[in-house]
Scaffold this motif. Structure first.
Motif, mmCIF file in Angstrom:
data_model
loop_
_atom_site.group_PDB
_atom_site.id
_atom_site.type_symbol
_atom_site.label_atom_id
_atom_site.label_comp_id
_atom_site.label_asym_id
_atom_site.label_seq_id
_atom_site.Cartn_x
_atom_site.Cartn_y
_atom_site.Cartn_z
ATOM 1 N N UNK A 76 -14.757 16.941 16.994
ATOM 2 C CA UNK A 76 -16.007 17.339 16.332
ATOM 3 C C UNK A 76 -16.323 18.814 16.547
ATOM 4 N N UNK A 77 -15.413 19.536 17.207
ATOM 5 C CA UNK A 77 -15.565 20.980 17.418
ATOM 6 C C UNK A 77 -14.331 21.674 16.848
ATOM 7 N N UNK A 78 -14.409 22.966 16.529
ATOM 8 C CA UNK A 78 -13.255 23.665 15.948
ATOM 9 C C UNK A 78 -12.134 23.848 16.978
ATOM 10 N N UNK A 79 -10.947 23.379 16.641
ATOM 11 C CA UNK A 79 -9.773 23.522 17.506
ATOM 12 C C UNK A 79 -8.595 23.980 16.666
ATOM 13 N N UNK A 80 -7.958 25.060 17.091
ATOM 14 C CA UNK A 80 -6.763 25.573 16.421
ATOM 15 C C UNK A 80 -5.541 25.317 17.292
ATOM 16 N N UNK A 81 -4.383 25.219 16.651
ATOM 17 C CA UNK A 81 -3.112 25.007 17.345
ATOM 18 C C UNK A 81 -2.276 26.280 17.213
ATOM 19 N N UNK A 82 -1.863 26.820 18.360
ATOM 20 C CA UNK A 82 -1.212 28.136 18.403
ATOM 21 C C UNK A 82 0.119 28.053 19.153
ATOM 22 N N UNK A 83 1.116 28.759 18.646
ATOM 23 C CA UNK A 83 2.407 28.891 19.332
ATOM 24 C C UNK A 83 2.431 30.238 20.041
ATOM 25 N N UNK A 84 2.525 30.212 21.364
ATOM 26 C CA UNK A 84 2.429 31.419 22.172
ATOM 27 C C UNK A 84 3.820 31.949 22.527
ATOM 28 N N UNK A 85 3.961 33.256 22.575
ATOM 29 C CA UNK A 85 5.202 33.916 23.010
ATOM 30 C C UNK A 85 6.454 33.345 22.355
ATOM 31 N N UNK A 86 6.433 33.262 21.036
ATOM 32 C CA UNK A 86 7.613 32.813 20.296
ATOM 33 C C UNK A 86 8.576 33.984 20.147
ATOM 34 N N UNK A 87 9.741 33.886 20.772
ATOM 35 C CA UNK A 87 10.683 35.002 20.841
ATOM 36 C C UNK A 87 11.968 34.781 20.051
ATOM 37 N N UNK A 88 12.191 33.553 19.602
ATOM 38 C CA UNK A 88 13.389 33.238 18.835
ATOM 39 C C UNK A 88 13.038 33.231 17.343
ATOM 40 N N UNK A 89 13.705 34.091 16.589
ATOM 41 C CA UNK A 89 13.339 34.263 15.186
ATOM 42 C C UNK A 89 13.512 32.992 14.369
ATOM 43 N N UNK A 90 14.594 32.268 14.602
ATOM 44 C CA UNK A 90 14.828 31.037 13.849
ATOM 45 C C UNK A 90 13.819 29.963 14.222
ATOM 46 N N UNK A 91 13.447 29.897 15.497
ATOM 47 C CA UNK A 91 12.448 28.914 15.902
ATOM 48 C C UNK A 91 11.095 29.237 15.271
ATOM 49 N N UNK A 93 10.578 30.646 12.372
ATOM 50 C CA UNK A 93 10.646 30.216 10.970
ATOM 51 C C UNK A 93 10.551 28.699 10.862
ATOM 52 N N UNK A 94 11.238 27.986 11.749
ATOM 53 C CA UNK A 94 11.162 26.525 11.739
ATOM 54 C C UNK A 94 9.751 26.047 12.027
ATOM 55 N N UNK A 95 9.096 26.662 13.033
ATOM 56 C CA UNK A 95 7.744 26.262 13.387
ATOM 57 C C UNK A 95 6.777 26.509 12.237
ATOM 58 N N UNK A 96 6.955 27.638 11.550
ATOM 59 C CA UNK A 96 6.088 27.961 10.421
ATOM 60 C C UNK A 96 6.300 27.003 9.254
ATOM 61 N N UNK A 97 7.524 26.546 9.094
ATOM 62 C CA UNK A 97 7.863 25.665 7.974
ATOM 63 C C UNK A 97 7.524 24.200 8.241
ATOM 64 N N UNK A 98 7.734 23.752 9.475
ATOM 65 C CA UNK A 98 7.758 22.312 9.717
ATOM 66 C C UNK A 98 6.716 21.773 10.685
ATOM 67 N N UNK A 99 5.984 22.635 11.374
ATOM 68 C CA UNK A 99 5.050 22.156 12.386
ATOM 69 C C UNK A 99 3.621 22.635 12.084
ATOM 70 N N UNK A 100 2.611 21.888 12.521
ATOM 71 C CA UNK A 100 1.219 22.172 12.134
ATOM 72 C C UNK A 100 0.538 23.246 12.983
ATOM 73 N N UNK A 101 1.112 24.438 12.989
ATOM 74 C CA UNK A 101 0.497 25.550 13.707
ATOM 75 C C UNK A 101 -0.469 26.304 12.795
#
Length: 287
Positions: A76-91, A93-101
């Motif tokens: 009932x409160x605003x919550x965002x999901x964040x990926x921190x310190x992503x250093x692998x370029x392919x990961x 892209x995968x996270x942006x395409x396939x996961x709810x960040x």
């Protein structure tokens, strides 16, 4: 970009900057963390940015991220999901395409500056095309965290005005400067931050509608945290600061308890410290 107005991380941090408070952004390692973080946000009526290191994606095949997103949608409160310190370029892209960040930190700080900037700009475009906001780290915050490359072999550097301008030009939405903060533990003297440098970062970011993020908060006293927020920090990354009691519990109490009781105690210990930091950062009652 009109889509940013609907992006959860952007909404939360824009409101925080306008309201003069900071939003706690803790790292989740398991389901106990997710439950505790969300319960703390609900109890304190506080916005929350629930973060993961890339390790959580590979360890759980993305399951933890989906669980957190479900919890965020149900809250009932605003919550965002964040990926921190992503250093692998392919990961990334995968996270942006396939996961709810809602947002991703594009951390190319293990590269030298020109390559860092080029890769950051490319990945920011990729994320923005998928309506995901982005964070980056100018300068170099020394030290390492769980599953994150340690920069000890590279020269640590405080963020300069030129670096702020160059990173803002990549299109990032949130900027995590190096102003004397470190990943990991501080010495006996505690954190020694360059307040004038933080003010410069805030000033330059404000010109470009970019929010300021604070990394490296382990063992931060309350007065230092509050001064950072007064200095313009909107997103406050926390890790061990809100997990200390839980880690002690795992070592000393959990081995003597039933599994279910140990898990319930884990949630309570984490929730208590997250609530404390929501009070310190001024986000309690803001949702």
């Amino acid at each position: 970009m009109e889509w940013k107005a609907q992006n959860k991380t952007h909404q939360i941090l824009t409101a925080a900057e306008k309201g003069g408070y900071g939003v706690v952004a803790p790292i989740a390692y398991n389901i106990e963390c997710i439950i505790a973080f969300v319960r703390a946000a609900e109890r304190k009526r506080s916005p929350l940015i629930l973060q993961f290191f890339p390790w959580a994606i590979t360890f759980s095949d993305g399951l933890l991220i989906h669980a957190a997103a479900h919890a965020a949608r149900s809250a009932s409160v605003p919550i965002a999901i964040h990926l921190d310190h992503a250093q692998d370029e392919e990961l990334i892209r995968m996270a942006a395409d396939a996961l709810p960040f809602d947002s991703i930190m594009v951390d190319m700080s293990h590269h030298e500056m020109d390559e860092n900037l080029a890769k950051t700009a490319e990945l920011v475009r990729y994320c923005h095309e998928r309506q995901i906001t982005t964070e980056a780290e100018p300068g170099r915050i020394e030290g390492g965290e769980d599953g994150i490359a340690d920069t000890a072999d590279l020269e640590g550097a405080l963020t300069t005005e030129e670096q702020v301008a160059r990173f803002v030009a990549t299109g990032i939405d949130f900027l995590a400067p190096a102003v004397g903060n470190v990943h990991g533990e501080y010495g006996a003297e505690g954190p020694r931050l360059d307040w004038e440098r933080l003010e410069m970062v805030r000033r330059e970011c404000a010109k470009n509608d970019v929010r300021v993020v604070l990394h490296g908060t382990n063992s931060f006293p309350e007065d230092v945290m509050k001064r950072c927020i007064k200095g313009g920090v909107s997103k406050v990354n926390v890790n061990k600061l809100v997990l200390d009691d839980y880690l002690v519990h795992l070592q000393k109490e959990a081995p003597k308890m039933s599994l279910t009781a140990a898990m319930e105690k884990s949630v309570a210990d984490i929730q208590r410290l997250v609530e404390w930091q929501m009070d310190v950062c001024g986000s309690s009652g803001r949702a």
